[in-house]
Design a protein around this motif. Structure first.
Motif, mmCIF file in Angstrom:
data_model
loop_
_atom_site.group_PDB
_atom_site.id
_atom_site.type_symbol
_atom_site.label_atom_id
_atom_site.label_comp_id
_atom_site.label_asym_id
_atom_site.label_seq_id
_atom_site.Cartn_x
_atom_site.Cartn_y
_atom_site.Cartn_z
ATOM 1 N N LEU A 1 0.851 -1.197 0.000
ATOM 2 C CA LEU A 1 0.000 0.000 0.000
ATOM 3 C C LEU A 1 0.881 1.238 0.000
ATOM 4 O O LEU A 1 1.707 1.422 0.902
ATOM 5 C CB LEU A 1 -0.917 -0.003 1.223
ATOM 6 N N GLU B 1 0.864 5.167 0.433
ATOM 7 C CA GLU B 1 0.020 6.216 0.987
ATOM 8 C C GLU B 1 0.832 7.496 1.122
ATOM 9 O O GLU B 1 2.037 7.472 1.351
ATOM 10 C CB GLU B 1 -0.543 5.802 2.347
ATOM 11 N N SER C 1 -5.576 6.783 3.701
ATOM 12 C CA SER C 1 -5.434 5.425 4.220
ATOM 13 C C SER C 1 -6.219 5.220 5.511
ATOM 14 O O SER C 1 -6.571 4.086 5.849
ATOM 15 C CB SER C 1 -3.957 5.117 4.464
ATOM 16 N N LEU D 1 -5.921 -4.031 5.534
ATOM 17 C CA LEU D 1 -4.586 -3.636 5.966
ATOM 18 C C LEU D 1 -3.854 -4.722 6.730
ATOM 19 O O LEU D 1 -2.708 -4.521 7.123
ATOM 20 C CB LEU D 1 -4.689 -2.373 6.845
ATOM 21 N N ARG E 1 3.167 -1.266 4.140
ATOM 22 C CA ARG E 1 2.642 0.069 3.891
ATOM 23 C C ARG E 1 3.818 1.033 3.795
ATOM 24 O O ARG E 1 4.648 1.118 4.707
ATOM 25 C CB ARG E 1 1.691 0.500 5.017
#
Length: 452
Positions: A170, A172, A328, A336, A344
């Motif tokens: 992810l 972000e 996020s 997550l 992340r």
């Protein structure tokens, strides 16, 4: 695409090291990539699988062409050649009915056509820049290189070490900080296809077709991974379909002393549920393999347990899913957890050193006056572009070139940069016309300052 970020040291093809800049002991991205045995071995595996797929396609094409040629010769030798069909004399009478029937079929098929994934496939040879062109993302590039090592060397990591490769990352951070660019650079470096899609494109006006589009995207991702040795999927603005379902959240109504429960989250629980299922189904076998497995299970129903035929383990699909978001904190917690998004990475605004490296990178590719080559000028710009993202810095230089062109010059200088900066931050110059009374009032006011 824009080149974003800054490496720890200057990379091959980039600007030379600046005077007075401290030399860092860390290895550059280029050195890391060139020295990675895992990356080289992984690329060799990807090339071998891709070559095997290409040869299989060639063999299929040869079989089809030979079969078609044999069929045409057979029709020719039997005095029955293929001819164009001729419409009957009464066709015009049935034409309106046929058109109405086709229109009805088209209307009925529209929801089915809407279920196709609207993604874009970008081949690695179509991507212009790789990780060696990244600027301003030191920590992110290091983490990405480690992820690519495992992605390409998945066979060793799984079979020999017993590990589970990362399947999701992810990205972000604020807009314009290089999330999409870094994802494309990863696909270029890995040499595998890149599937790009914006999350709002999954949404459909037809009931149930949003989930169908999500399934179609992951199905295409698995198919490319089997044929090409790996595939990277990228979902932009994933918060549009992955928002918190909020089934247990309560919010008070304005002006009332009671609260209400939202049983369906703002993003729609159906989309989130489908996304969660697909992220756990990367290794779903293709249709023929499932058909074979079903046939074997049917046969096993007639034989004793000790003689049962083994179906076999599903084939591992080498897939890496990357998602980007600016929000996020609004994502569903189930997305997550490890096993879906295993890592992340936060993309922050570049530091002063990062902005200086970005300025060096962009100015090497844009026409500029020699005064912009001075170290003092570039340091001043790096200081004055505080809170600028990489995209904003490149846009600033583009606007500076437009200012120079308006003055009849083909190179921008320092004054052009600061004029463009002033225009971007404050706005376009507005002509102001003062009356005589206003001029006298302003002059009196300033004279008071001068005399006190």
């Amino acid at each position: 695409m824009r080149a974003i970020g800054c490496p720890r040291t200057m990379l091959g093809g980039g600007p030379s090291a600046r005077k007075g800049t401290p030399v860092r002991n860390e290895r550059s991205t280029a050195a890391v990539l060139e020295g990675s045995e895992v990356l080289r071995a992984g690329k060799a595996d990807v090339f071998r699988i891709r070559e095997r797929t290409r040869k299989k396609r060639v063999r299929r094409l040869i079989v089809v062409l030979v079969g078609l040629d044999v069929y045409l010769w057979y029709r020719y030798l039997t005095d029955n050649p293929i001819r164009m069909p001729s419409p009957g004399a009464n066709l015009i009478l049935f034409l309106p009915v046929i058109l109405i029937f086709l229109a009805i079929l088209l209307m009925m098929a529209m929801p089915l056509f809407s279920g196709r994934s609207p993604h874009i496939v970008v081949r690695p040879e179509e991507i212009e820049v790789g990780l060696t062109d990244v600027r301003g993302l030191d920590g992110q590039v290091d983490e990405v290189v480690r992820t690519l090592d495992v992605f390409l060397g998945y066979a060793t990591f799984r079979d020999e070490l017993g590990g589970n490769p990362r399947r999701g990352i992810l990205f972000e951070g604020p807009p314009g900080t290089g999330k999409t660019y870094l994802a494309k650079a990863m696909a270029k470096q890995a040499g595998v296809p890149f599937l790009f899609i914006s999350a709002p494109a999954f949404q459909s006006m037809w009931f149930g077709m949003t989930g169908s589009r999500i399934r179609s995207f992951f199905k295409r991702l698995r198919k490319l991974a089997r044929k090409e040795g790996g595939a990277i999927g990228f979902i932009e603005e994933i918060d549009a379909i992955g928002s918190d379902r909020g089934a247990l959240s309560a919010s008070p109504l304005p002006g009332l002393g009671r609260s209400t429960n939202r049983m369906i989250g703002p993003g729609g629980s159906g989309m989130v549920n489908e996304l969660l299922i697909q992220m756990q189904s990367f290794d779903t076998p293709p249709f023929l393999q499932r058909l074979k497995g079903g046939l074997i299970e049917w046969i096993n129903g007639f034989i004793t347990p000790e003689r049962r035929i083994s179906v076999g383990k599903p084939r591992y699909n080498n897939i890496l899913l990357i998602a980007a978001t600016n929000r996020s904190d609004n994502l569903d917690a189930a997305l997550l957890r490890p096993g879906r998004f295993d890592r992340r990475l936060y993309f922050d605004l570049p530091t002063k050193q990062g902005r200086r490296d970005l300025i060096d990178f962009f100015l090497d590719r844009k026409a500029h006056h020699p005064q912009l080559d001075e170290d003092s000028s570039r340091e001043r710009m790096a200081h004055d572009t505080f809170s600028y993202t990489p995209v904003m810095i490149e846009h600033l230089f583009d606007e500076s070139l437009l200012v120079a062109l308006r003055d009849g010059r083909r190179q921008m200088n320092v004054d052009d940069v600061y004029e463009a900066k002033l225009t971007e931050e404050i706005g376009i110059k507005q002509p102001v016309i003062y009356t005589d009374a206003e001029r006298i009032a302003v002059a009196t006011h300033e004279a008071g300052h001068a005399s006190v």
